[in-house]
Scaffold this motif. Structure first.
Motif, PDB file in Angstrom:
ATOM      1  N   CYS A  48       0.836  -1.212   0.000  1.00 23.64           N
ATOM      2  CA  CYS A  48       0.000   0.000   0.000  1.00 23.64           C
ATOM      3  C   CYS A  48       0.869   1.260   0.000  1.00 23.64           C
ATOM      4  N   LEU A  49       0.466   2.239  -0.845  1.00 22.40           N
ATOM      5  CA  LEU A  49       1.246   3.469  -0.978  1.00 22.40           C
ATOM      6  C   LEU A  49       0.907   4.494   0.101  1.00 22.40           C
ATOM      7  N   GLN A  50      -0.308   4.388   0.676  1.00 20.54           N
ATOM      8  CA  GLN A  50      -0.689   5.325   1.754  1.00 20.54           C
ATOM      9  C   GLN A  50      -1.331   4.568   2.908  1.00 20.54           C
ATOM     10  N   CYS A  57      -4.861   1.252   2.705  1.00 23.22           N
ATOM     11  CA  CYS A  57      -5.841   2.331   2.499  1.00 23.22           C
ATOM     12  C   CYS A  57      -7.038   1.902   1.670  1.00 23.22           C
ATOM     13  N   GLU A  58      -6.874   0.860   0.867  1.00 23.97           N
ATOM     14  CA  GLU A  58      -7.935   0.340  -0.022  1.00 23.97           C
ATOM     15  C   GLU A  58      -8.247   1.282  -1.185  1.00 23.97           C
TER      16      GLU A  58
HETATM   17 ZN    ZN Z   1      -3.405   1.432  -0.447  1.00 27.22          ZN
END
Ligand code: ZN
Length: 328
Positions: A48-50, A57-58
């Motif tokens: 996940c990037l955030q 974060c989905e």
């Molecule tokens: Zn994410």
């Protein structure tokens, strides 16, 4: 991920957030706990990037890719058609690792059934584990009891995934199987050794009434000594026959508990009317002997090929009659 994974998941992500994350994690798990789902959520979080704290974060590009089921930096290695994991599968993966991560972020290799690595495959993997590359994570899943190559295990940080306590499993099952009564859920959970996912399947497949009918047939067999009667009640599928043997074993162990005036934690509290007179009619020695005969039949069924299943069961039932019930 399931409720019983939350504590471990928090500890795991906390170690990574504190930058103490290990590049190779071995998850040793009891069966029927859905541990693959825990590992997959953790992999998604690594991509996940955030990330929102400990959760993915989905929303980001990585999470979208993850949910589409083809994240390019996720590599699953598992058994194919129930064959051991061969050295070719490991070599193919290490060759892929030579190339740069496609998304420029983390790379995750998930080795499911790691206990099924052949020796050659394990040795090939060992080399890769000994030379960790930045941003490359190995997640291995294996049963708690399995014998893993000690050298592999020594390169990994081990996480033990245990069955939830009874209350937590019970609470989850109530939300999953609301059509079943509290007594049914409790009985099923005991029969499934508090493994919530096994228990859910057990309830959904109507195994509870099947068990009752089977043990009632056992009761008639005990009264009549008619081996054929109970032999015909056994399922032809080995896995189901093994489950039926476990049900028989639970009947004997409850009878032993009754013999010792233990009234709690019975596996078949709904069959008291049969278990109590059964327990009174037999001596502790007879009950123990019966239990041994059942356990031997379970071992034989697991070890010997299924062609002989009927023979093993017929032999077991004959022994129960002649050596335990004393009717012959
Ligand atoms: Zn994410």
């Amino acid at each position: 991920m399931f409720p019983w994974h939350h504590t471990l998941y928090q500890q795991l992500t906390a170690s990574f957030l504190a930058e103490r994350g290990h590049h190779a994690l071995l998850f040793k798990t009891e069966t029927g706990l859905g541990t693959t789902a825990l590992i997959e959520t953790f992999a998604q979080w690594l991509f996940c990037l955030q990330p929102q704290g400990a959760l993915p974060c989905e929303q980001c590009k990585s999470c979208t890719l993850w949910h589409s089921g083809n994240h390019p930096d996720f590599h699953l290695i598992t058994t194919i058609e129930n064959k051991d994991i061969g050295v070719d599968q490991i070599r193919e993966m290490t060759e892929t690792l030579q190339q740069f991560a496609q998304q420029g972020g983390n790379v995750v290799i998930f080795i499911q059934h790691a206990e099924r690595l052949t020796e050659a495959a394990a040795n090939a993997l060992l080399k890769t584990l000994e030379e960790p590359q930045p941003k490359v994570y190995f997640l291995l899943e294996a049963p708690l009891q399995s014998a893993m190559l000690a050298t592999i295990q020594s390169r990994c940080q081990t996480w033990l995934v245990n069955a939830p306590d009874f209350a937590q499993a019970y609470e989850w099952l109530q939300t999953q199987c609301p059509e079943h009564s509290p007594q049914e859920i409790e009985t099923a959970l005991r029969l499934c050794h508090a493994r919530p996912l096994l228990c859910k399947k057990f309830l959904e497949n109507d195994r509870l009434p099947q068990r009752k009918a089977f043990l009632q047939t056992f009761w008639r067999f005990y009264k009549s000594g008619d081996v054929w009667l109970l032999l015909n009640a056994f399922d032809k599928e080995q896995e189901n026959a093994l489950a039926q043997l476990e049900w028989l074993g639970s009947f004997f162990s409850d009878a032993l508990k009754a013999k010792m005036n233990i009234t709690t934690n019975w596996l078949n509290p709904d069959l008291q009317n049969g278990i109590l007179p059964f327990s009174q009619a037999l001596t502790p020695q007879q009950l123990l002997k019966g239990d041994q005969i059942l356990q031997q039949a379970q071992r034989d069924l697991r070890e010997i090929n299924a062609v002989n299943q009927e023979l093993i069961l017929a032999d077991m039932l004959t022994k129960l009659v002649s050596e335990v019930f004393g009717l012959a």
